[in-house]
Write a protein that holds these residues in place. Sequence first.
Motif, PDB file in Angstrom:
ATOM      1  N   ASN A  19      30.113  11.898   4.898  1.00 47.63           N
ATOM      2  CA  ASN A  19      29.517  12.956   5.342  1.00 47.63           C
ATOM      3  C   ASN A  19      30.343  13.000   6.931  1.00 47.63           C
ATOM      4  OD1 ASN A  19      28.555  10.827   7.368  1.00 47.63           O
ATOM      5  ND2 ASN A  19      25.923  10.495   5.777  1.00 47.63           N
ATOM      6  N   THR A  43      29.684  15.352  10.761  1.00 50.21           N
ATOM      7  CA  THR A  43      29.066  16.759  11.256  1.00 50.21           C
ATOM      8  C   THR A  43      29.700  17.176  12.077  1.00 50.21           C
ATOM      9  OG1 THR A  43      26.860  14.900  12.197  1.00 50.21           O
ATOM     10  CG2 THR A  43      27.175  17.044  13.505  1.00 50.21           C
ATOM     11  N   LYS A  60      16.505  10.424  13.910  1.00 49.60           N
ATOM     12  CA  LYS A  60      17.642  10.391  14.174  1.00 49.60           C
ATOM     13  C   LYS A  60      19.238  11.049  13.472  1.00 49.60           C
ATOM     14  CE  LYS A  60      22.001   8.075  15.831  1.00 49.60           C
ATOM     15  NZ  LYS A  60      22.972   7.349  15.748  1.00 49.60           N
ATOM     16  N   ALA A  61      18.746  10.415  12.258  1.00 47.19           N
ATOM     17  CA  ALA A  61      19.331  11.435  10.378  1.00 47.19           C
ATOM     18  C   ALA A  61      19.012  13.125  11.072  1.00 47.19           C
ATOM     19  CB  ALA A  61      19.124  10.484  10.019  1.00 47.19           C
ATOM     20  N   GLN A 110      17.927  14.763  13.020  1.00 48.36           N
ATOM     21  CA  GLN A 110      18.508  15.595  14.330  1.00 48.36           C
ATOM     22  C   GLN A 110      20.271  15.716  13.994  1.00 48.36           C
ATOM     23  OE1 GLN A 110      18.401  12.931  17.681  1.00 48.36           O
ATOM     24  NE2 GLN A 110      16.300  14.277  18.479  1.00 48.36           N
ATOM     25  N   ASN A 111      21.084  14.891  13.190  1.00 42.03           N
ATOM     26  CA  ASN A 111      21.693  14.791  13.087  1.00 42.03           C
ATOM     27  C   ASN A 111      22.342  16.123  11.336  1.00 42.03           C
ATOM     28  OD1 ASN A 111      22.985  12.916  14.519  1.00 42.03           O
ATOM     29  ND2 ASN A 111      23.688  11.056  12.669  1.00 42.03           N
ATOM     30  N   LYS A 166      22.051  19.465  13.156  1.00 39.02           N
ATOM     31  CA  LYS A 166      23.043  20.161  14.171  1.00 39.02           C
ATOM     32  C   LYS A 166      24.339  20.201  12.737  1.00 39.02           C
ATOM     33  CE  LYS A 166      21.789  16.834  18.142  1.00 39.02           C
ATOM     34  NZ  LYS A 166      22.701  15.114  17.894  1.00 39.02           N
ATOM     35  N   GLN A 222      25.261  18.616  10.088  1.00 34.99           N
ATOM     36  CA  GLN A 222      26.459  17.304   9.141  1.00 34.99           C
ATOM     37  C   GLN A 222      26.012  18.029   7.479  1.00 34.99           C
ATOM     38  OE1 GLN A 222      24.684  13.519   9.600  1.00 34.99           O
ATOM     39  NE2 GLN A 222      24.638  12.543   7.166  1.00 34.99           N
TER      40      GLN A 222
END
Length: 182
Positions: free
Chosen positions: A43, A45, A114-115, A117-118, A121, A123
């Motif tokens: 993966n 981002t 946190k994941a 948010q990724n 964004k 990802q």
Amino acid sequence: MVDKTKKYTLSEALDLISKINRAKFDETVELHINATEKGISGNVTLPHGTGKKVRVAIADDELIARVEKGKIDFDVLLAEPIFMPKLAKVAKILGPKGLMPNPKNGTLVKDPQKAAQNFQKGQINFRTEAKAPIMHLTVGKMSFGSKKLSENIETLIDAIKKEKIRNVTLKSTMSPGIKIDF
């Protein structure tokens, strides 16, 4: 306008694809990659996202109750490993839709906040198809412009690694494929 025998540089291909753009909507730009081997996955981002809003949910008791009633209002479900036994109740609903969290696609994580948010964004997960070393990936929208699309494509190709790529074709929703020489 597209010479099917020629390989274009990335900047030439992006210029050409913007000239071909005829649709009345904001077309999605796709990258089709032929890899050297099957089993490539990971993966990345993208610096400018994909242009699509991703609805991310984090597994909890309330969400499980909604899924049991048949209400699925998310595109990605994240969960902590300790929460997996509770998700087993709805695995028959989530599994066939490809929404069941697992470590291979980066949805079974220690820190779901946190994941989330990724994923929001931009990802994206990449993986070759099961029967062939091919990947089909969204890298943005036509409205991004050449600079942002170029940065997204370069980031993606760096993540996959150039030596694992046989050839790359760029296209928008309504355009023919444009072969890229990178």
